[in-house]
Structure formats: C-alpha cells, structure tokens
Enzyme design. Structure first.
Site, short mmCIF file in Angstrom:
data_model
loop_
_atom_site.label_atom_id
_atom_site.label_comp_id
_atom_site.label_asym_id
_atom_site.label_seq_id
_atom_site.Cartn_x
_atom_site.Cartn_y
_atom_site.Cartn_z
N LYS A 175 -47.07 -12.45 -7.90
CA LYS A 175 -47.50 -12.17 -6.53
C LYS A 175 -47.96 -10.72 -6.36
O LYS A 175 -48.53 -10.35 -5.34
CB LYS A 175 -46.37 -12.49 -5.55
CG LYS A 175 -46.00 -13.98 -5.51
CD LYS A 175 -44.85 -14.24 -4.56
CE LYS A 175 -44.33 -15.67 -4.62
NZ LYS A 175 -45.16 -16.62 -3.85
N LYS A 233 -49.93 -18.71 8.06
CA LYS A 233 -49.23 -18.26 9.27
C LYS A 233 -49.87 -16.98 9.79
O LYS A 233 -50.08 -16.82 11.00
CB LYS A 233 -47.74 -18.04 8.98
CG LYS A 233 -47.03 -19.33 8.58
CD LYS A 233 -45.67 -19.08 7.91
CE LYS A 233 -45.26 -20.32 7.12
NZ LYS A 233 -44.09 -20.08 6.24
N THR A 254 -48.43 -20.27 1.78
CA THR A 254 -48.40 -20.82 3.14
C THR A 254 -48.21 -19.68 4.14
O THR A 254 -48.63 -19.79 5.30
CB THR A 254 -47.27 -21.86 3.31
OG1 THR A 254 -46.09 -21.36 2.68
CG2 THR A 254 -47.66 -23.19 2.69
N ARG A 265 -41.42 -14.12 -1.57
CA ARG A 265 -40.49 -13.87 -2.67
C ARG A 265 -41.08 -12.81 -3.61
O ARG A 265 -42.31 -12.73 -3.78
CB ARG A 265 -40.22 -15.17 -3.44
CG ARG A 265 -39.33 -16.12 -2.68
CD ARG A 265 -38.00 -15.50 -2.35
NE ARG A 265 -37.19 -15.37 -3.56
CZ ARG A 265 -36.21 -16.21 -3.90
NH1 ARG A 265 -35.90 -17.22 -3.12
NH2 ARG A 265 -35.54 -16.01 -5.01
C1 IMK Z 1 -44.32 -22.69 -4.06
C2 IMK Z 1 -45.61 -22.11 -4.61
O1 IMK Z 1 -45.32 -20.99 -5.41
C3 IMK Z 1 -46.51 -21.72 -3.45
O2 IMK Z 1 -47.76 -21.26 -3.92
C4 IMK Z 1 -46.74 -22.91 -2.54
O3 IMK Z 1 -47.44 -22.52 -1.37
C5 IMK Z 1 -45.41 -23.53 -2.12
O4 IMK Z 1 -44.64 -23.84 -3.26
C6 IMK Z 1 -45.60 -24.80 -1.31
O5 IMK Z 1 -46.45 -25.69 -1.96
C7 IMK Z 1 -40.03 -23.37 -6.32
C8 IMK Z 1 -41.39 -23.35 -6.00
C9 IMK Z 1 -42.34 -23.88 -6.84
C10 IMK Z 1 -41.94 -24.45 -8.04
C11 IMK Z 1 -40.59 -24.47 -8.39
C12 IMK Z 1 -39.65 -23.93 -7.54
N1 IMK Z 1 -43.57 -23.69 -6.22
C13 IMK Z 1 -43.32 -23.08 -5.09
N2 IMK Z 1 -42.01 -22.85 -4.92
C14 IMK Z 1 -38.20 -23.94 -7.90
#
Ligand code: IMK
Length: 841
Positions: free
Chosen positions: A571, A677, A673, A566
């Site tokens: 990032k 991959k 993640t 995203r």
């Molecule tokens: C994401 C994190 O940003 C990633 O770093 C992480 O690998 C992933 O989750 C899985 O753990 C969407 C989000 C969030 C908080 C709120 C919302 N954190 C992540 N996606 C809406």
C-alpha cells in the site's frame, strides 16, 4: 409447575400491537428500559446505560420488522443466499438503526426532552470490530445493501469475544490492547440457544457396510464443541425489511460437565472446556497475509460446519432428504477462501449424514457455491498443511483427496500427457510439507469465481488462476466492490448530504447514480459556496479528532491529505512518508515559493507480527514529530499519525478529506474501498492505476484525478533489471531524502531504528517499487497542490468526484451479484401495522 405438552401458547404472544415511532413513544420506552430494565436513575449512572436504553428502544422496533421479514421469506419459498465470512466489520449500529427506521430526529428530540445529547449517548457504543479491513467492511456494506434491496441474504460469521485490537501509539511504536467489545453487553444481539449445532474435530474415519450392505463412512472418536448462534438485526433503509447476521460462539458440550468431571479428571475437564471456548475467542489480526495457525483452521471449519448444518436443518425440516431442488433455493457466497472448508463439509454432510451418493452430493455443492477472491498476493493465499488437516479434519481430507483425484482426471482428459500442468493445478501441493491449496479447492468446487475490480479480475484470469480459466472460462466474472452510501454519506456526512438532498432530492439514498444530477452545479457559484462551507465544517470535525487523538493542530485552510488503511508494504505508506520528507527538505532549503499549506494524516493498524509495517508506523511518527516541532514548517506543513483507525474514525475522516491517497504498487491492491468512501464525500484522489482506482478515474474523468506511477504491466516488465540505487543516484530530490533518512536525522536517539526500511529500498531491491514511482508521485502531488490553490477549480473537482461516484454504491455491486450469481428476487415484508392478507381487520 408441570409441563403440559398439549397446551399451546396463545397467539397473543405473536400478535403484538405496533410500537409507536413518535418522539413521545420513544421517550416513554427509553424511560422504561432505563428506569425498570436497567434499574437506574439520574444519579451516578454509568453513561453507557443511556446508550443501552436507547438501543433497546430501537431494537424492539427492529424486532417487529425482523419477524415480518422472516415470515415473508418463509411464506414466499424464495431462493436465499448465505454470505459466509470470517469477518463482518459492522462498526456502530445505533445511528444506522435510527436512519433506517427513519427516527433520527424523533430519537434526538426524545433524548433532548430528557436532558440528554444524542452525540454523547451515541459515542458510548463500542465498534463491532469483527474484521481487519476492506474484506470485513465489504461484508458489512453488502449486508446493508441486501436489506435495502429486500433480498433474502443471511450473513454467517463468528462472534469473536475479542475483535480487532485497539491500537495505541507509545513513543511512535504501535502497542496493541485487547478489544473486549462485549464488556458492557451487546444490546443488538439475540442469543438463540435453540439452534445450537455440534461441531466435530479430530478422531478417525471408520469405513463400514450398513444393513443394506452399502459402503458407509463414520467419523468417530471426535472431540466436539458446540456452536451457539447470536442473531444481529440488519435493517434495510426505511423499507420494513430486517435481515439477519448470525454469529456463532463456541461452547463446551455437556459431556465435559458429565463424563469427564465424574471420571475425576476435574482439571483436565476444565482445560478441555477452555479449549472449546477458545475457538471464538479472538479475531486473527492479519489483513491480506496468512499465519497458518491451527486455531485459525479450527475457526474456519467451525464457521463452515455450523452454518451449513443450520441451513440443512431448515431444508430437511421442510423437504426431508430430497435435495433435488436445493440448488434452486440456496446459494453460498464464500468471502475469500476462509470459509472454503464448506466445500468438503457440505459433501460430508450430504453423503455421511443424508446418504447421498458422490455425484448427487457434488451436483449440489457445485451448483450452490460461489467464491470471491480478494487478493493476488502470494503471502495471502491460504494453504493448510495436509498433516494439520489429517489430524484436525480427517474426514474432510479424505473428501478433498477424492475431489482432487476426480478433478485431475478431468485435467488429464483435456490435456493428455501434460504432467507439469497436473502438478501446477493439483489441489494438493506436493513437497517436503504437502499443503492443501484452498483457492484451488474453491475454484474447482464453485460455479462462480469473481474478483473485486476489473483489473483484479483480469489478472486472476491471466495470471493467478490462468490454468483454471483455460479450463472453465465461464466460471470467471468481475464484481467491482462498492460501499453503502447510507453509512458513508447519509449518516456520516450530514452537512453534505443535507445540501445534496436540498439540491437534487433524496432519491440518492437508494439510487446513488442520482448524484449525477449534481453535475450541472459544478459550475454554479452559489452551490460552490455551500459545498465549500460543508467541507470546511467537516474539516473542523476532523481537525478536532486529530487534535484530541494526536495533539497536532491542523490548519483548516490547508489541504487535508489523508491515507488511512491497514499498514502494508504494497500500500506504500512509505512513499507518502518519503514525499513528506521531500516537502520538509524543500522548506528547509527555502524552496517555498507558491507553497500550498498541507496537513498530512496517516493512520492504520499493523499486524502484530509484521515488523516492517511496525517500522513504517514508527517512521511516520518520528517524521511527524520533527516536522511539527520545526518552526520553519509552521503554517506550511503538519503531519499526524492517527491511532486506532477504525470504522467510526473513518466516518469523520472521509468527510473532512481533500486529497485521498490511493498509492499502492499497480496490480497489488485488489480493489480498495476506502478510495470509494473518499470519492463519495468529495475528496479528490491521487493514485496509481490499481484496483478500483482505475474505475474511479474512468467515472470522475482523468482531469479530476491525480494519476501517477507505473501500470501493472510496467511493474512486472521493469522488475527484471530494476536498479533502485541507480534511480536514487539520478534523482537529486530523492537522494536528499535518502540521505536524511540514512544520516539518522529522524532517529537521533534511536540508532538503527529505520535500517529495515532503508535496506528494503536499497540493498533488498525495493520489491514494491517505491523508488521507481517517486518522481512521478512528487509531480502529481505538485499538480494537486497547485490545483488546491484555486478554490473554484478544486471545489469543481470535489463536486464532480462526488457526483460521479454512483457506480461505487454497494447497491450496484449487490444487484450484480444477485443478477449474475445468486439469481434472487426481492421479497418485501408486510408493513408494521398492516393487517395480514385475507384476515379481517
Ligand atoms: C482486501 C483487499 O486487499 C482490498 O483491495 C479489497 O478492497 C478488500 O479486500 C475487499 O474486497 C484479508 C484480505 C484479503 C485477503 C486475505 C485476507 N483481501 C483483502 N483483505 C486475510
């Protein structure tokens, strides 16, 4: 025909003969579905019908195993876990079903005999894009691992009519298009109207005394909607287990049709019906940021209430209203705070519907619910205005107030007289517009709170949730994320997985640590040649995708340098783009001695309301256009922006990548993640010490990772007197890059197009510290470029990255969740074709 309730349906309805798994069996069923069920022939048939016929053929085989899995779970009386998530980013199901049923070759042969090509048929499937990014895809990988480990875990989510939007790039701008993924039907889902639940909204709370003079509460005058479940099979890897993902669709209640229609307010009735059906209409396209829309809170409560009622219906069917053993048999994992209404809703159901007292109900809630935090970013921490809660969920708000009052009195006992602490820790944030802090509600109610990588979990304890950590240190734990190697290596990278299996056997598919057996081959010349050959073939596939979707030709001998995720400032796609501008500047200056040809690929979606993210996409596209059009860059540098990045695209991207960009500001990416991959598929990472990168570097070894940038501690320490303008002035390379940007070089006919980006780095103080990390990033990129010139050295690094990626299997993650939080036991299902125990053959 009249219905005779004494007549019981024949057992023949459940005793079906096993379905054949050979190519000929599959071909016969395929022809039946295609010719009879879908009513088609070989003339003028829409291509998706071939896909649907194959999906139905496979689904029957899944359903057989699904029923047996369900029966095994019921018979064993095992403990179960429910994974509650607003997002499940499943992607495509077809290849996954074939792999897990072990019929990939048979089905391909069957299609071949009918003159069809598997690749073409499979490409007809729409991604199930019911998620934004990492959080949603993690839920999907977790379901895969749970089924493979034969753990009784059910996913609960929402069946969005429209998933993640499709992204087009027009003139360098992101254009969003609705994703009507159900247009051609969804052969994988099974509608279960018999398990419909009623969900209430609005109304008011009525306190009264019942016949026994007990204080009771009624939630009345509500506007109700129905939740209709659709079940999706989740197959384990060649083990006969098929778990369930249950997705809820909203529907109007029958009252709309009867009372309101009959009252003559026909159009209002239709409008009300529409409103009910809106709840599951669309996924909110925000990743790690919140927008506070009321419909989103409706979705959250809708999921929580429907899922809990579903679980309680099963419980009370067998156990009545006795909840003393409930916690021994049930656990709920909350995927971030999004399903946190569950905490208050469970209290409501237990007290108001099942007559439990507060303490009894609280005991149940606080011993069955566990919370995973996925971000530290303040803009992503959910807060709902008390006023909104009051009007939409008045009974829940009452319960939240009571939870808070009891909690704060515990805090006051522990820290007498510490008013500041009480205000800090209160679930209700006071102010002009009081808010419910959902993360605090989750922490107070749950028995486990985990982060998703070691650094992230540490920062949760030390910063974001420090007060709570001091109160309840033992609630806190870490569960480093993982991804499923079945999708992300076995299925998406047949070249490399074939080579791996031929070298070390097939055990890695269910035990990824076995990849370590590849370590001795890191210095084997013959193995190197095969590894390189597989990588080149994967680069060819990726280049074909880039050529088709971006019209840019990638040179297969160049380094494929990829950042897909995203678009978010933290990032730092911008840092990557600044580096490309720097390389371009070097080429223009003729500074190309010992040059490593490089193809830079960036892809990802921006939240539609996130202006800065959209500007970053535009900048990437404009820089790409200039670089690709400049003859000076030919053979040295190309760049492309890949539109519509999604699960299915990543299945081609990760295998074809040489260099994986994981360059977030340290301390901001909870885990990542995508990084895992890429590693699994033999890409080398250039990255900061952030999220799971730290653990990736630990596993791969520092010499197989290109590290740069400040640490999380340095980021916070340097913030105080940070002067990006001084750093720019002191770095001639960065100065030239900024001058090119500021001169309008990349936006000659679009004045001001990049002002937002330029200002963020300069006037607005560069919050994400892109400028601070520029120099060290450029140096790490130089090291990577030099390393790539030595094929042997690079291939060695590539092999070692893949060989040491075992930790990042979601199987490991799920084993830890199961051991430390859920305490589940594996429950194997009876094999198809086997006789049930104790019955004669
Ligand atoms: C994401 C994190 O940003 C990633 O770093 C992480 O690998 C992933 O989750 C899985 O753990 C969407 C989000 C969030 C908080 C709120 C919302 N954190 C992540 N996606 C809406």
């Amino acid at each position: 025909m009249s219905y005779d309730p004494t007549r019981t349906p024949s057992p023949l309805l459940s005793d079906l003969p096993p379905l054949g798994m050979k190519a000929s069996d599959l071909a016969l069923d395929f022809r039946q579905y295609f010719g009879h069920t879908l009513g088609r022939d070989q003339h003028g048939t829409p291509p998706h019908c071939y896909y649907t016929a194959l999906a139905m053929t496979l689904r029957d085989r899944l359903v057989e195993r699904w029923k047996r899995t369900d029966a095994a779970y019921n018979a064993s009386g095992c403990k179960r876990t429910y994974y509650l998530s607003l997002e499940f980013l499943m992607g495509r199901a077809l290849s996954n079903a074939m792999l897990n049923l072990g019929v990939t070759d048979g089905a391909t042969e069957a299609l071949g005999k009918l003159g069809l090509l598997m690749e073409e048929v499979a490409s007809e499937e729409h991604d199930a894009g019911l998620g934004n990014g990492g959080l949603g895809r993690l839920a999907a990988c977790f379901l895969d691992s749970c089924a493979t480990l034969q753990l009784p875990v059910t996913g609960y989510g929402i069946r969005y009519e429209y998933g993640m939007f499709r992204q087009h790039i027009e003139d360098g701008h992101q254009v969003e298009e609705p994703d009507h993924w159900l247009r051609n039907g969804n052969p994988w889902e099974l509608e279960r109207p018999e398990f419909t639940q009623r969900i209430r909204f609005g109304g008011r709370v009525d306190h009264f005394r019942d016949a026994d003079n007990r204080l009771r509460v009624r939630w009345v005058d509500t506007h109700d909607v129905l939740a209709v479940p659709y079940d999706i099979p989740v197959p384990g890897y060649q083990n006969g287990t098929v778990n369930t993902l249950r997705l809820w669709k909203s529907a109007a209640t029958d009252e709309f049709d009867l009372s309101e229609f009959n009252a003559g307010s026909y159009t209002e009735a239709v409008a009300a019906k529409n409103k009910a059906e809106h709840i599951s209409m669309v996924l909110y396209p925000n990743d790690a940021s919140e927008n506070g829309k009321e419909l989103r809170l409706r979705q959250q409560y809708f999921l929580a209430s429907a899922s809990l009622q579903d679980v309680l219906r099963n419980w009370t069917r067998d156990e009545g209203a006795d909840f003393s053993r409930f916690a021994k048999r049930n656990c709920f994992q909350l995927n971030d705070t999004h399903p946190t209404c569950s905490v208050a809703e469970m209290m409501r159901l237990l007290m108001d519907d099942y007559g439990l007292g507060w303490s009894e109900a609280w005991e149940v809630v606080s011993s069955t619910m566990a919370y995973t935090n996925h971000t530290l970013l303040p803009e992503a921490l959910e807060k709902w205005p008390v006023r909104m809660f009051q009007s939409l969920l008045p009974r829940l708000l009452e319960i939240i107030y009571e939870i808070n009052a009891r909690f704060l009195s515990e805090v006051a006992r522990r820290w007498p007289g510490d008013a500041a602490r009480l205000a800090r820790m209160s679930i209700i944030e006071e102010g002009a517009e009081p808010q419910v802090r959902m993360a605090y509600l989750a922490v107070v109610a749950c028995f486990s709170v985990n982060g998703v990588a070691e650094l992230h979990s540490l920062l949760l304890q030390q910063d974001l949730l420090n007060d709570f950590y001091e109160l309840w240190p033992r609630k806190f734990n870490n569960k480093t994320n993982g991804v499923t190697q079945r999708r992300w290596l076995a299925s998406s990278n047949p070249g490399l997985s074939g080579l791996i299996t031929e070298t070390i056997g097939e055990g890695w598919a269910t035990n990824l640590q076995q990849l370590r057996k590849l370590i001795p081959y890191a210095d084997d010349a013959a193995f190197h040649a095969k590894w390189h050959q597989a990588k080149q073939e994967n680069k060819r596939r990726l280049a074909a995708l880039v050529s088709a979707d971006c019209g840019v030709d990638f040179n297969l001998d160049a380094m494929f340098d990829v950042q897909v995720k995203r678009i978010h400032e933290y990032k730092r796609q911008l840092l990557n783009i600044l580096h490309v501008i720097h390389l371009y500047d070097r080429i223009r200056r003729g500074d190309t001695a010992n040059w490593t040809p490089r193809c830079v690929l960036i892809g990802g979606k921006a939240a539609p309301g996130y202006a800065m993210a959209k500007t970053i996409i535009k900048l990437a596209c404009n820089v790409a256009a200039i670089v690709n059009a400049d003859p000076a860059c030919a053979g040295l540098l190309s760049m492309a922006y890949l539109p519509d990045y999604r699960v299915t695209a990543m299945e081609v991207i990760a295998p074809g990548t040489d260099l994986s960009e994981q360059i977030s500001t340290a301390g901001k990416e909870a885990s990542g993640t995508g990084n895992m991959k890429f590693m699994m598929n033999g890409a080398v990472t250039i990255g900061t010490l952030d999220g799971a990168n730290i653990e990736i570097r630990e596993e791969a070894g520092a010499e197989n990772f290109f590290l740069f940038g400040m640490t999380a501690n340095e980021v916070e320490a340097n913030r105080r007197d940070y002067r990006p303008l001084n750093l720019i002035a002191a770095d001639p390379d960065l100065k030239r890059v900024m001058s090119l940007l500021q001169s309008g070089y990349f936006n000659q006919f679009e004045p001001g197009a990049f002002d937002l980006v330029i200002q963020s780095l300069t006037d607005y103080g560069d919050y994400w510290m892109t400028v601070a990390d520029f120099r060290s990033y450029v140096e790490a990129q130089c090291q990577a470029a030099t390393a790539f010139q030595n094929r042997e050295q690079w291939t060695r690094m590539s092999i070692l990255n893949s060989a040491t990626s075992g930790k990042f299997s979601s199987d490991r993650t799920i084993q830890e969740y199961s051991r430390d939080i859920w305490q589940l036991a594996s429950v194997p299902a009876q094999a198809v074709g086997a006789q049930p125990k104790g019955e004669p053959a």
